[in-house]
Structures are given as C-alpha cells and as structure tokens.
Design a protein around this motif. Structure first.
Motif, PDB file in Angstrom:
ATOM      1  N   TYR A  83      41.256  10.046  -8.989  1.00 13.59           N
ATOM      2  CA  TYR A  83      40.109  10.680  -9.432  1.00 13.59           C
ATOM      3  C   TYR A  83      38.804  10.176  -8.909  1.00 13.59           C
ATOM      4  O   TYR A  83      38.125  11.264  -8.160  1.00 13.59           O
ATOM      5  CB  TYR A  83      39.982  10.285 -10.875  1.00 13.59           C
ATOM      6  CG  TYR A  83      38.677  10.969 -11.466  1.00 13.59           C
ATOM      7  CD1 TYR A  83      38.522  12.265 -11.837  1.00 13.59           C
ATOM      8  CD2 TYR A  83      37.609  10.013 -11.986  1.00 13.59           C
ATOM      9  CE1 TYR A  83      37.515  12.697 -12.323  1.00 13.59           C
ATOM     10  CE2 TYR A  83      36.422  10.670 -12.413  1.00 13.59           C
ATOM     11  CZ  TYR A  83      36.565  11.903 -12.648  1.00 13.59           C
ATOM     12  OH  TYR A  83      35.392  12.374 -13.166  1.00 13.59           O
ATOM     13  N   GLU A  84      38.726   9.050  -8.279  1.00 16.73           N
ATOM     14  CA  GLU A  84      37.689   8.326  -7.483  1.00 16.73           C
ATOM     15  C   GLU A  84      37.631   8.942  -6.157  1.00 16.73           C
ATOM     16  O   GLU A  84      36.459   9.476  -5.576  1.00 16.73           O
ATOM     17  CB  GLU A  84      37.802   6.887  -7.538  1.00 16.73           C
ATOM     18  CG  GLU A  84      37.248   6.173  -8.915  1.00 16.73           C
ATOM     19  CD  GLU A  84      36.117   6.437  -9.397  1.00 16.73           C
ATOM     20  OE1 GLU A  84      35.047   6.600  -8.724  1.00 16.73           O
ATOM     21  OE2 GLU A  84      35.957   6.425 -10.651  1.00 16.73           O
ATOM     22  N   ILE A  85      38.787   9.126  -5.796  1.00 12.00           N
ATOM     23  CA  ILE A  85      38.644   9.651  -4.165  1.00 12.00           C
ATOM     24  C   ILE A  85      38.611  11.099  -4.212  1.00 12.00           C
ATOM     25  O   ILE A  85      37.646  11.593  -3.498  1.00 12.00           O
ATOM     26  CB  ILE A  85      40.174   9.249  -3.616  1.00 12.00           C
ATOM     27  CG1 ILE A  85      40.784   7.865  -3.399  1.00 12.00           C
ATOM     28  CG2 ILE A  85      40.286  10.197  -2.245  1.00 12.00           C
ATOM     29  CD1 ILE A  85      39.657   7.278  -2.495  1.00 12.00           C
ATOM     30  N   SER A  86      39.162  11.716  -5.361  1.00  7.28           N
ATOM     31  CA  SER A  86      38.805  13.193  -5.346  1.00  7.28           C
ATOM     32  C   SER A  86      37.292  13.474  -5.808  1.00  7.28           C
ATOM     33  O   SER A  86      36.708  14.329  -5.125  1.00  7.28           O
ATOM     34  CB  SER A  86      39.598  13.906  -6.569  1.00  7.28           C
ATOM     35  OG  SER A  86      41.017  13.624  -6.353  1.00  7.28           O
ATOM     36  N   GLN A  87      36.698  12.560  -6.615  1.00  3.41           N
ATOM     37  CA  GLN A  87      35.266  12.771  -6.853  1.00  3.41           C
ATOM     38  C   GLN A  87      34.394  12.532  -5.611  1.00  3.41           C
ATOM     39  O   GLN A  87      33.421  13.471  -5.312  1.00  3.41           O
ATOM     40  CB  GLN A  87      34.988  11.665  -7.831  1.00  3.41           C
ATOM     41  CG  GLN A  87      33.351  11.578  -8.345  1.00  3.41           C
ATOM     42  CD  GLN A  87      33.243  10.584  -9.288  1.00  3.41           C
ATOM     43  OE1 GLN A  87      34.000   9.769  -9.546  1.00  3.41           O
ATOM     44  NE2 GLN A  87      32.028  10.378  -9.540  1.00  3.41           N
ATOM     45  N   GLU A  88      34.763  11.698  -4.809  1.00  2.67           N
ATOM     46  CA  GLU A  88      34.078  11.294  -3.573  1.00  2.67           C
ATOM     47  C   GLU A  88      34.128  12.693  -2.386  1.00  2.67           C
ATOM     48  O   GLU A  88      33.305  13.004  -1.940  1.00  2.67           O
ATOM     49  CB  GLU A  88      34.404  10.325  -2.760  1.00  2.67           C
ATOM     50  CG  GLU A  88      33.878   8.872  -3.681  1.00  2.67           C
ATOM     51  CD  GLU A  88      32.373   8.785  -3.600  1.00  2.67           C
ATOM     52  OE1 GLU A  88      31.666   9.062  -2.703  1.00  2.67           O
ATOM     53  OE2 GLU A  88      31.854   8.411  -4.849  1.00  2.67           O
ATOM     54  N   CYS A  89      35.402  13.142  -2.320  1.00  2.28           N
ATOM     55  CA  CYS A  89      35.544  14.374  -1.723  1.00  2.28           C
ATOM     56  C   CYS A  89      34.597  15.372  -1.967  1.00  2.28           C
ATOM     57  O   CYS A  89      34.252  16.225  -1.273  1.00  2.28           O
ATOM     58  CB  CYS A  89      37.182  14.646  -1.582  1.00  2.28           C
ATOM     59  SG  CYS A  89      38.136  13.464  -0.664  1.00  2.28           S
ATOM     60  N   MET A  90      34.612  15.428  -3.509  1.00  2.38           N
ATOM     61  CA  MET A  90      33.953  16.604  -3.948  1.00  2.38           C
ATOM     62  C   MET A  90      32.534  16.629  -3.844  1.00  2.38           C
ATOM     63  O   MET A  90      32.088  17.523  -3.300  1.00  2.38           O
ATOM     64  CB  MET A  90      34.268  16.710  -5.712  1.00  2.38           C
ATOM     65  CG  MET A  90      33.173  17.560  -6.352  1.00  2.38           C
ATOM     66  SD  MET A  90      33.530  19.054  -6.419  1.00  2.38           S
ATOM     67  CE  MET A  90      34.904  19.337  -7.372  1.00  2.38           C
ATOM     68  N   LYS A  91      31.928  15.481  -3.873  1.00  8.03           N
ATOM     69  CA  LYS A  91      30.518  15.387  -3.482  1.00  8.03           C
ATOM     70  C   LYS A  91      30.161  15.486  -2.119  1.00  8.03           C
ATOM     71  O   LYS A  91      29.265  16.151  -1.941  1.00  8.03           O
ATOM     72  CB  LYS A  91      30.069  13.776  -3.944  1.00  8.03           C
ATOM     73  CG  LYS A  91      30.167  13.261  -5.423  1.00  8.03           C
ATOM     74  CD  LYS A  91      29.790  11.989  -5.653  1.00  8.03           C
ATOM     75  CE  LYS A  91      29.739  11.594  -7.114  1.00  8.03           C
ATOM     76  NZ  LYS A  91      29.502  10.176  -7.373  1.00  8.03           N
ATOM     77  N   GLU A  92      31.292  15.214  -1.253  1.00 11.36           N
ATOM     78  CA  GLU A  92      30.764  15.152   0.095  1.00 11.36           C
ATOM     79  C   GLU A  92      30.881  16.423   0.665  1.00 11.36           C
ATOM     80  O   GLU A  92      30.101  17.221   1.354  1.00 11.36           O
ATOM     81  CB  GLU A  92      31.831  14.444   0.966  1.00 11.36           C
ATOM     82  CG  GLU A  92      31.545  13.018   1.087  1.00 11.36           C
ATOM     83  CD  GLU A  92      30.275  12.633   1.496  1.00 11.36           C
ATOM     84  OE1 GLU A  92      29.677  12.979   2.361  1.00 11.36           O
ATOM     85  OE2 GLU A  92      29.744  11.603   0.850  1.00 11.36           O
ATOM     86  N   ARG A  93      31.878  17.387  -0.080  1.00 12.26           N
ATOM     87  CA  ARG A  93      31.881  18.685   0.205  1.00 12.26           C
ATOM     88  C   ARG A  93      30.881  19.640  -0.451  1.00 12.26           C
ATOM     89  O   ARG A  93      30.662  20.485   0.163  1.00 12.26           O
ATOM     90  CB  ARG A  93      33.412  19.264   0.218  1.00 12.26           C
ATOM     91  CG  ARG A  93      34.423  18.661   0.773  1.00 12.26           C
ATOM     92  CD  ARG A  93      35.907  19.290   0.529  1.00 12.26           C
ATOM     93  NE  ARG A  93      36.914  18.617   1.177  1.00 12.26           N
ATOM     94  CZ  ARG A  93      38.045  18.857   1.235  1.00 12.26           C
ATOM     95  NH1 ARG A  93      38.632  19.987   0.621  1.00 12.26           N
ATOM     96  NH2 ARG A  93      38.990  18.132   1.992  1.00 12.26           N
ATOM     97  N   LEU A  94      30.612  19.204  -1.370  1.00 14.74           N
ATOM     98  CA  LEU A  94      29.484  19.927  -2.223  1.00 14.74           C
ATOM     99  C   LEU A  94      27.909  19.688  -1.430  1.00 14.74           C
ATOM    100  O   LEU A  94      27.419  20.730  -1.214  1.00 14.74           O
ATOM    101  CB  LEU A  94      29.151  19.381  -3.361  1.00 14.74           C
ATOM    102  CG  LEU A  94      29.979  19.868  -4.524  1.00 14.74           C
ATOM    103  CD1 LEU A  94      29.662  19.271  -5.923  1.00 14.74           C
ATOM    104  CD2 LEU A  94      29.542  21.448  -4.844  1.00 14.74           C
ATOM    105  N   ASP A  95      28.043  18.823  -0.568  1.00 19.89           N
ATOM    106  CA  ASP A  95      26.857  18.348   0.261  1.00 19.89           C
ATOM    107  C   ASP A  95      26.891  19.543   1.349  1.00 19.89           C
ATOM    108  O   ASP A  95      25.953  20.076   1.878  1.00 19.89           O
ATOM    109  CB  ASP A  95      26.656  16.971   0.845  1.00 19.89           C
ATOM    110  CG  ASP A  95      26.281  15.954  -0.113  1.00 19.89           C
ATOM    111  OD1 ASP A  95      25.447  16.538  -1.115  1.00 19.89           O
ATOM    112  OD2 ASP A  95      26.425  14.798  -0.156  1.00 19.89           O
ATOM    113  N   HIS A  96      27.915  19.493   2.023  1.00 14.47           N
ATOM    114  CA  HIS A  96      28.061  20.443   3.114  1.00 14.47           C
ATOM    115  C   HIS A  96      27.973  21.839   2.765  1.00 14.47           C
ATOM    116  O   HIS A  96      27.299  22.764   3.281  1.00 14.47           O
ATOM    117  CB  HIS A  96      29.748  20.324   3.561  1.00 14.47           C
ATOM    118  CG  HIS A  96      29.733  18.920   4.460  1.00 14.47           C
ATOM    119  ND1 HIS A  96      29.524  19.150   5.777  1.00 14.47           N
ATOM    120  CD2 HIS A  96      30.551  17.875   4.308  1.00 14.47           C
ATOM    121  CE1 HIS A  96      29.969  17.872   6.191  1.00 14.47           C
ATOM    122  NE2 HIS A  96      30.369  17.294   5.301  1.00 14.47           N
TER     123      HIS A  96
END
Length: 582
Positions: A83-96
C-alpha cells in the motif's frame, strides 16, 4: 460540483494514475477485515476447550492461534508495504498528470490569478492534505467496515436485540459529533489553504537571495518581517482554537464509546448468567460487540471523512476538467517561409483594454525584423499570438499562406526558437540546458563558441557536464546575468528552426558582449526568419525592416534609413537615445 460527479472523476483520475492501487487497497481491506474475526473466534475456541477440559485440543488451538496470528500479521505488514509503495507511485504519477495538464492548458490560464490559485489549491490537495490517499483509504475502509458490520449484525441480533440497539444508539451519538467535527475541519481546510499561500509567500520572499539587497537599503524588509510575525501570531491562535475543538469532540466520542462498551459487557454478562451460557460464549459475543462498536465508529468516521476529502479534491477535479490547449491542426510544418498578420485584433481575457487593433504586416524568409515601440504598445503580445499562446479576437495569422491553427502544434512549435526576456535555465548540466533531444549529433561546443562562452565552459572542471545552479548540487556552477543570457541564446540557436524570436537579447550583457553579439548577428541568425524586440534603437540598424507599434496599431513598417527620413515615432525615439549617447 455534485458529489457523485466528483467521485466519478476521481475514480477516473486514480485509474489513469495507478490502476493497481485499487487491487492493493482492496486486498489490504480484506486482510484487515479477516483479522477482526480472528481473535474473537480463536479465543472463544480455546476457552471452550478449557471448559471441556480438552487440554490436547486446547494446546493444538493455541498453536494454531499463534501460527495463524503470525500469518495474519505478516499478511498485514505485506499489504501495508504494498500500500505504501502504491501510494507513492500514485502521488508521483499524479504529479506528472497535473504537470502535463498544466503544460497543455491554454496559456491565458497561466496569466489568470484565478487559475494560478486553482493550481496551487490542487497541489495543496494532493501534497499537503494527501487527499488521494485519504479518499482511497476511507473508501475501501468503508467497504471493510460494511463487510464486518453485516457479518456481525446477524449474530448479535440473534443473541440479544438489546445489545444491538445499544450499539445503534452509540452510533447515532457518534454521527452527531462527527458531523460537528467535519464542519469544523472543513472550515479549517478552507482557511488553511489561504494561510498556506500567505505563509509560503512570506517564507519564500524573506529567504530569497533576490531580495537581499533591497532589504538592506529599504525598510520594506523589516516591514515584511513585522507582518510575518503578526501573521504567525494569528496563525498560532487559529491553530490553538482548532486543536481545542478537535480534542473536545474526540474526547466526547471516546467517552460515548467507553460508555457503550460498559453497556455491552454488562448486557452480554447478564445474558450469559440468565441463560447459563458457557464462558466462551461470553468472550465470543463480548468480542463481537466491541468489534461491532469499533467498526461502526470507524464506518461513521470513514463516511464523514470520505465526503470531506471528496470536497477537498474539488480543485483537483476542476483543474483536470479545464479545456486543454487550442485544437490541433492536421498539416505538418516543415519550414516557415512567409509570416503574415492580417487585420489582427486582440484583447486579453477579463480585460476591456484592446491591446492590438487591426494589425497587418508580412515577413519573408531571410528577413530580420525589429519590433519597436513604447512599453505597453503591444510588442510582446504580437509574439505571444505568433507562438499560439493566445488566439486573435479578429483577423488571421498566416504561415505560408495557411492559418497557423491548421498546423499540428508540435510541428509548428518545432519551427520556432525563442529567447524571452524572462527566460529560465534549469538545474541540469550545461549540455542538457542547450541540447535539443529531438536531434542527435549536435555540436554543443560550436554553439557555445558562437555566443563566446566556449572558453568559459572549457575552463570548468567538468566542462559541458557541469551542473548549472546550486539548487540541489553544491558543486553546481553559477553564471553572471550576461553569461546566463548567452547560455539561453546558445539554446535558442541550437534548435533547428526557421524562425527565431529574441526579446531584449542583450539586456544583461556588458557593452563588449553586446558589441560582439551585434557584430556576429548575421552569423547567429542564419538564413531563417528573425524577429527581435529591443528598446535600444541603435540595434535596429541590423534589421532589414522595422515594425513600429504605437497604441496597439502599426504606425510604420520600413527600413531604418527611411524611418529616419520620416517625422514619426521611430525617429523621435532614435534621436532621444542618440542624444543621450552623445
């Protein structure tokens, strides 16, 4: 915006950013929901074995309990990790996604205070309030709560309706207090966005080296510091008020919870004694009651916060729904041979002041054109329209006889190089600041030679690989204003385009560098079309023709010599500067 519409848009955005997070969060909810039954079932089973004096079965149950508990614990930790890894991926991709959206928005939005504020609020929602994570966690947590509640409700109703009604009464009280809490937090969020913007303005301004000299010579620095102190005091008082409200409400909710727990234990104890049930039954149903109470409290909180964070996400949804840049054309542009403004009229959005009025002129391949005029005459606006940053209100801009919007935007922009007065360099290597990734085999040093930076760069320890700026690299190099302008000029020249636009290209250069620039101007410009804006009339002698803009209209369009023969604005401006030079 309707809540349902926000939810649908949010799901689409989350799916676009990182689809896997839905499966990860659902798996995590299932594992956590299963753990809710685990303790109640196994503790009850072990007590039952003890009551029946089935010690061997009891020891086996304890072993299974420990092994199963260990397994569930490991599953929970693994799901937390995913969940933590997915959450970070989500944040980074949302930034993009947000950056990509901003880059495709009409340029007029980037000069409109409302949309600039919208971008800040959207970023605040994603980064500071962590809305994406909160919505997903609360949403799937709500599914988990509903699953647990439906599973337990049937057992509790069959055991004792009184216990079930007590739990519902506690839930009703929690709903009331949570609604009050949500209202307070909503007000806090709306104010905190404004507070955050003001706080960051004060911090960025006070810590910026760009303002250091002005602070030392004028009292505005002390005034700003005083305002920041007053603002900090107000901020402290506001946070103190908010925290007291939160603690009070949370305290009441916890008190209601413990009162309800006491009622559950008493009711289950009374039922167990009355029906002469086994001790394991008391343990099992008491545990179910506590689990139900905790789940219903979490369910209420998840519902309230789910709603609240959906509302918080509204700026992000609004940003993503904004129309993107101007419609793309279908033609590919290989070279700009002719450029024509045909009766172009333009007024900036949300303004009544007409900036350009019926502007018409034509430029051909190989010509070097200078645009001159007083501040606010419309010189930069012509460049913005030409670069498709805005659309004319009336008239047309034609390239090779076709309206510029009929060309694919990517192929159109590929034919234009710009050096704006407010250019920006980036914290990457000198080479990366200059290079054009669409073309390989570029001779970066040759471009640096043309702008008289070759010797400077070669003297650096890492040459063109040196990182520009000390923003994130303490070994980064910094240039003077004139050297930065030369580097930006090298970047512009390195782009293989047929139109070059220069806005005050020598404003930061010293007289020697400026003289070198003008002496090599023909070499720098090449065979393409050149448009440059300069307030220094002496530089206009390099142009084939000079476009004089006055009050948003074309006052004249002629050669330097002919304009001096006429009694117009250009001659007036040229003579004023010449007088000062003399």
């Amino acid at each position: 915006m309707a809540l349902g519409r926000i939810l649908i848009k949010f799901i689409r955005i989350a799916d676009q950013a990182y689809r896997k997070i839905f499966a990860v969060v659902l798996l995590r909810c299932v594992i956590y929901a299963a753990s809710a039954f685990y303790i109640a079932m196994f503790v009850s089973a072990i007590i039952r074995c003890l009551e029946a004096q089935e010690f061997k079965e009891g020891l086996t149950g304890i072993a299974v309990f420990i092994l199963a508990g260990t397994g569930i614990y490991l599953l929970k930790r693994a799901s937390d990790y995913l969940y933590e890894i997915s959450q970070e991926c989500m944040k980074e991709r949302l930034d993009h996604i947000v950056f990509d959206k901003i880059s495709r928005m009409p340029y007029e939005y980037l000069e409109n205070p409302y949309y600039l504020d919208l971008v800040k609020r959207a970023k605040f929602c994603i980064k500071d309030e962590n809305c994406i994570d909160s919505i997903l966690r609360r949403g799937f947590g709500l599914i988990q709560n509903v699953f647990v509640l439906f599973s337990i409700s049937g057992l509790l109703i069959r055991f004792d309706i009184t216990v079930f009604m007590l739990l519902l009464a506690a839930a009703a009280l929690n709903i009331i207090f949570y609604m009050i809490f949500v209202h307070i937090e909503k007000d806090f969020f709306e104010k905190s966005v404004e507070i955050d913007r003001k706080y960051m303005y004060y911090m960025d301004t006070l810590l910026s080296k760009e303002y250091g000299k002005d602070y030392r010579f004028y009292t505005v620095g002390k005034l700003l510091l005083q305002k920041f102190g007053q603002f900090s005091d107000k901020l402290t008082v506001y946070f103190d008020w908010y925290q007291k409200k939160v603690i009070l409400i949370q305290g009441i909710v916890e008190a209601v919870k413990y009162i309800a727990m006491t009622g559950i234990y008493f009711s289950v104890f009374h039922k167990t004694i009355k029906l002469k049930l086994a001790l394991s039954s008391f343990t099992f149903y008491a545990s179910l009651g506590i689990t139900f109470l905790n789940s219903i409290s979490e369910c209420i909180e998840n519902v309230m916060r789910f709603y609240m964070f959906l509302k918080y996400a509204e700026p992000m949804i609004e940003l993503m729904e904004l129309k993107e840049d101007i419609s793309d054309g279908t033609l590919d542009l290989k070279e700009i041979q002719t450029l024509e403004f045909k009766n172009v009229t333009f007024t900036y959005p949300h303004s009544t002041n007409m900036v350009l009025r019926d502007v018409s002129f034509t430029i051909r391949k190989g010509q070097k054109i200078s645009i001159v005029g007083l501040n606010g005459a419309g010189k930069t606006t012509i460049v913005k329209l030409l670069c498709r940053l805005y659309q004319p209100d009336k008239g047309e801009i034609l390239v090779n006889g076709c309206p510029i919007n009929t060309y694919r935007y990517s192929s159109y922009i590929a034919q234009i190089s710009t050096l704006f007065q407010d250019f920006r360099l980036f914290a990457v290597s000198i080479e990366e600041n200059i290079m054009d990734t669409r073309h390989t085999g570029q001779d970066i040093m040759e471009m640096l030679r043309k702008v008289n930076l070759k010797d400077k760069v070669e003297s650096l320890p890492q040459g063109v690989k040196s990182i520009y700026s000390k923003v994130y690299d303490e070994d980064g190099i910094e240039f003077s204003g004139g050297e930065e302008q030369k580097l930006a000029l090298a970047r512009m020249l390195n782009k293989q385009s047929s139109l070059k636009i220069l806005d005050e290209p020598t404003s930061a250069m010293d007289p020697y560098a400026e003289s070198e620039f003008y002496q090599t101007f023909d070499e720098l410009a090449g065979e393409g079309m050149v448009i440059y804006i300069s307030h220094r009339m002496s530089s206009s002698v390099l142009a084939d023709r000079i476009l004089v803009i006055e009050n948003g209209m074309v006052a004249d369009f002629d050669t330097h010599e002919r304009l001096l023969e006429k009694k117009g604005r250009y001659r007036e401006l040229f003579n004023i500067q010449a007088e000062h030079y003399n």
